[in-house]
Design a protein around this motif. Structure first.
Motif, PDB file in Angstrom:
ATOM      1  N   LYS A  14      12.437   4.533  -1.831  1.00 54.05           N
ATOM      2  CA  LYS A  14      12.031   3.168  -1.551  1.00 54.05           C
ATOM      3  C   LYS A  14      12.605   2.707  -0.207  1.00 54.05           C
ATOM      4  O   LYS A  14      13.800   2.802   0.046  1.00 54.05           O
ATOM      5  CB  LYS A  14      12.509   2.229  -2.662  1.00 54.05           C
ATOM      6  CG  LYS A  14      11.994   0.810  -2.520  1.00 54.05           C
ATOM      7  CD  LYS A  14      12.434  -0.041  -3.697  1.00 54.05           C
ATOM      8  CE  LYS A  14      11.897  -1.452  -3.559  1.00 54.05           C
ATOM      9  NZ  LYS A  14      12.323  -2.327  -4.678  1.00 54.05           N
ATOM     10  N   GLY A  15      11.738   2.200   0.643  1.00 52.82           N
ATOM     11  CA  GLY A  15      12.178   1.714   1.941  1.00 52.82           C
ATOM     12  C   GLY A  15      12.091   2.749   3.044  1.00 52.82           C
ATOM     13  O   GLY A  15      12.185   2.412   4.214  1.00 52.82           O
ATOM     14  N   ARG A  20       3.440   8.680  10.674  1.00 50.61           N
ATOM     15  CA  ARG A  20       3.164   7.796  11.805  1.00 50.61           C
ATOM     16  C   ARG A  20       1.682   7.419  11.837  1.00 50.61           C
ATOM     17  O   ARG A  20       0.808   8.199  11.477  1.00 50.61           O
ATOM     18  CB  ARG A  20       3.533   8.487  13.112  1.00 50.61           C
ATOM     19  CG  ARG A  20       5.011   8.775  13.270  1.00 50.61           C
ATOM     20  CD  ARG A  20       5.255   9.441  14.606  1.00 50.61           C
ATOM     21  NE  ARG A  20       6.659   9.784  14.777  1.00 50.61           N
ATOM     22  CZ  ARG A  20       7.154  10.366  15.847  1.00 50.61           C
ATOM     23  NH1 ARG A  20       6.352  10.676  16.857  1.00 50.61           N
ATOM     24  NH2 ARG A  20       8.437  10.644  15.931  1.00 50.61           N
ATOM     25  N   LYS A  21       1.437   6.215  12.315  1.00 49.49           N
ATOM     26  CA  LYS A  21       0.074   5.700  12.375  1.00 49.49           C
ATOM     27  C   LYS A  21      -0.059   4.866  13.642  1.00 49.49           C
ATOM     28  O   LYS A  21       0.845   4.095  13.971  1.00 49.49           O
ATOM     29  CB  LYS A  21      -0.208   4.861  11.127  1.00 49.49           C
ATOM     30  CG  LYS A  21      -1.630   4.333  11.013  1.00 49.49           C
ATOM     31  CD  LYS A  21      -1.771   3.524   9.725  1.00 49.49           C
ATOM     32  CE  LYS A  21      -3.162   2.933   9.586  1.00 49.49           C
ATOM     33  NZ  LYS A  21      -3.299   2.115   8.355  1.00 49.49           N
ATOM     34  N   TRP A  22      -1.182   5.006  14.343  1.00 52.50           N
ATOM     35  CA  TRP A  22      -1.348   4.242  15.577  1.00 52.50           C
ATOM     36  C   TRP A  22      -2.826   4.071  15.919  1.00 52.50           C
ATOM     37  O   TRP A  22      -3.698   4.805  15.429  1.00 52.50           O
ATOM     38  CB  TRP A  22      -0.640   4.938  16.742  1.00 52.50           C
ATOM     39  CG  TRP A  22      -1.195   6.294  17.078  1.00 52.50           C
ATOM     40  CD1 TRP A  22      -2.245   6.571  17.918  1.00 52.50           C
ATOM     41  CD2 TRP A  22      -0.745   7.554  16.574  1.00 52.50           C
ATOM     42  NE1 TRP A  22      -2.467   7.923  17.979  1.00 52.50           N
ATOM     43  CE2 TRP A  22      -1.561   8.553  17.159  1.00 52.50           C
ATOM     44  CE3 TRP A  22       0.270   7.944  15.704  1.00 52.50           C
ATOM     45  CZ2 TRP A  22      -1.397   9.909  16.888  1.00 52.50           C
ATOM     46  CZ3 TRP A  22       0.441   9.287  15.423  1.00 52.50           C
ATOM     47  CH2 TRP A  22      -0.386  10.253  16.015  1.00 52.50           C
ATOM     48  N   LYS A  23      -3.090   3.081  16.753  1.00 51.73           N
ATOM     49  CA  LYS A  23      -4.411   2.882  17.339  1.00 51.73           C
ATOM     50  C   LYS A  23      -4.212   2.282  18.719  1.00 51.73           C
ATOM     51  O   LYS A  23      -3.585   1.232  18.858  1.00 51.73           O
ATOM     52  CB  LYS A  23      -5.278   1.954  16.476  1.00 51.73           C
ATOM     53  CG  LYS A  23      -6.697   1.793  17.036  1.00 51.73           C
ATOM     54  CD  LYS A  23      -7.571   0.951  16.131  1.00 51.73           C
ATOM     55  CE  LYS A  23      -8.990   0.850  16.694  1.00 51.73           C
ATOM     56  NZ  LYS A  23      -9.866   0.029  15.824  1.00 51.73           N
ATOM     57  N   GLN A 100       2.345   4.728   7.932  1.00 47.46           N
ATOM     58  CA  GLN A 100       1.388   4.576   6.851  1.00 47.46           C
ATOM     59  C   GLN A 100       2.047   4.051   5.583  1.00 47.46           C
ATOM     60  O   GLN A 100       1.455   3.273   4.840  1.00 47.46           O
ATOM     61  CB  GLN A 100       0.716   5.922   6.557  1.00 47.46           C
ATOM     62  CG  GLN A 100      -0.149   6.428   7.708  1.00 47.46           C
ATOM     63  CD  GLN A 100      -0.757   7.787   7.409  1.00 47.46           C
ATOM     64  OE1 GLN A 100      -0.499   8.373   6.364  1.00 47.46           O
ATOM     65  NE2 GLN A 100      -1.543   8.294   8.344  1.00 47.46           N
ATOM     66  N   GLU A 101       3.270   4.492   5.331  1.00 47.17           N
ATOM     67  CA  GLU A 101       3.966   4.103   4.106  1.00 47.17           C
ATOM     68  C   GLU A 101       4.957   2.965   4.337  1.00 47.17           C
ATOM     69  O   GLU A 101       5.885   2.771   3.563  1.00 47.17           O
ATOM     70  CB  GLU A 101       4.709   5.319   3.516  1.00 47.17           C
ATOM     71  CG  GLU A 101       3.811   6.478   3.167  1.00 47.17           C
ATOM     72  CD  GLU A 101       2.803   6.111   2.097  1.00 47.17           C
ATOM     73  OE1 GLU A 101       3.125   5.265   1.251  1.00 47.17           O
ATOM     74  OE2 GLU A 101       1.696   6.665   2.125  1.00 47.17           O
TER      75      GLU A 101
END
Length: 345
Positions: A14-15, A20-23, A100-101
């Motif tokens: 948790k936490g 990784r996520k990007w635009k 993402q998470e």
């Protein structure tokens, strides 16, 4: 037993941040014919070029003493046609990033001020972009208006925003600004930056453009809501060890779009690296060095006065770095200020 083990593992995760996520987007202007046959901007149909699939290296910087956010972005090996289109028509860049998470959101959206192409080696080419947020809004805008006698600071902030050549929205304005009304009418003829600076200097406040493109004016001693305090540990994103310096506590974390100016970050004071006292040959303490005990907040809560986001979509860099100042609680003064009459400037 298996259920208990799964629940324990879930609590331990948790936490934590995964994936990784990007635009990353470059905008080009669209145009249309108005009723008189004149070519005008059609902002609702601006073209967006998504470069997220390419290698992008970015860095943004903002501090409390500047109204502008600086962004540098390098895009690698873009095809010739798209690159030429961006070189000639690109006017704005947007960077959204995170995990993402976990947290994911806007890092930067601003106006392009320079684009150039470089060759890094015999194979790779990079398109380099320098962009600013807030500069056109405050320094390249213009105000021509008047203020009535009796105008309050909030009324002044709104009048400057609404009467600018390019009107601006007004977001959060501190309720603790001095409420002295103007004794007489006043003519406004200059940039918004000039009038907001005059307003802020007299109130020990700062102003900037928020994520919604609106003017924000806040005092350093405004109360910070509990939900605006981020608790950082090695599990929740803290990277390395926070370090004391004369300008504040330097903290590094995994890229976090939630970190803005005036955000409150809570860490464990015991893990902060102390700094050696600077002593000259006469054995006297350096008078220019702020005593370290003035910098540490008793609760380990530090207000962000400088923030930098850095990322490499194909590399290891994906961090946020801040300089924080203790303020003796969410309602207190900065640790370096001894009384309410003193200024942080």
């Amino acid at each position: 037993m298996a259920t208990e083990t799964n629940e324990t593992a879930t609590q331990e995760r948790k936490g934590r941040l995964y994936g990784r996520k990007w635009k990353i987007t470059i905008f080009k202007p669209a145009y249309k014919q108005d009723e008189n046959g004149k070519t005008v901007r059609d902002t609702e149909h601006d073209t967006a070029i998504d470069v997220s699939a390419l290698r992008c290296v970015f860095q943004t910087k903002q501090n409390i003493e500047s109204t502008a956010v600086l962004c540098t972005l390098a895009i690698y090996n873009m095809n010739a046609a798209t690159e030429g289109s961006v070189l000639t028509e690109g006017f704005q860049v947007s960077i959204v990033g995170g995990y993402q998470e976990g947290q994911y959101g806007e890092i930067f959206t601003g106006d392009i001020v320079q684009i150039f192409r470089n060759r890094e080696n015999g194979v790779d080419y990079r398109l380099e972009i320098i962009a600013l947020k807030g500069m056109l809004m405050f320094n390249a805008n213009y105000v021509r208006s008047t203020l009535a006698a009796g105008s309050t600071p909030r009324a002044i902030a709104e009048a400057v925003a609404q009467s600018a050549d390019t009107p601006m929205g007004v977001g959060e304005v501190s309720e603790n600004l001095k409420q002295e009304a103007l004794p007489r009418g006043k003519v406004l003829f200059g940039t918004p930056a000039k009038y907001y600076t005059d307003l802020c200097v007299g109130n020990d406040a700062h102003f900037w453009e928020d994520e919604d493109g609106k003017v924000t004016i806040k005092k350093v001693d405004d109360e910070i809501p509990e939900d605006k305090c981020l608790f950082l540990t090695p599990v929740t994103g803290l990277v390395g060890t926070p370090v004391y310096s004369d300008d504040g506590i330097h903290i590094k974390m995994l890229l976090d779009c939630r970190v803005k100016l005036y955000t409150l970050i809570k860490i464990d004071n015991d893990i902060i690296q102390r700094q050696a006292m600077q002593i000259d040959v006469s054995g006297k303490e350096n008078n220019n060095q702020l005593p370290q005990q003035y910098q540490f907040d008793k609760d380990g809560e530090y207000q962000v006065f400088s923030v930098a986001h850095s990322g490499d979509t194909w590399g290891d860099t994906w961090i946020t770095e801040v300089v924080g100042i203790g303020r003796n609680g969410r309602k207190g003064l900065l640790t370096a200020v001894q009384n309410a009459e003193q200024s942080t400037r």
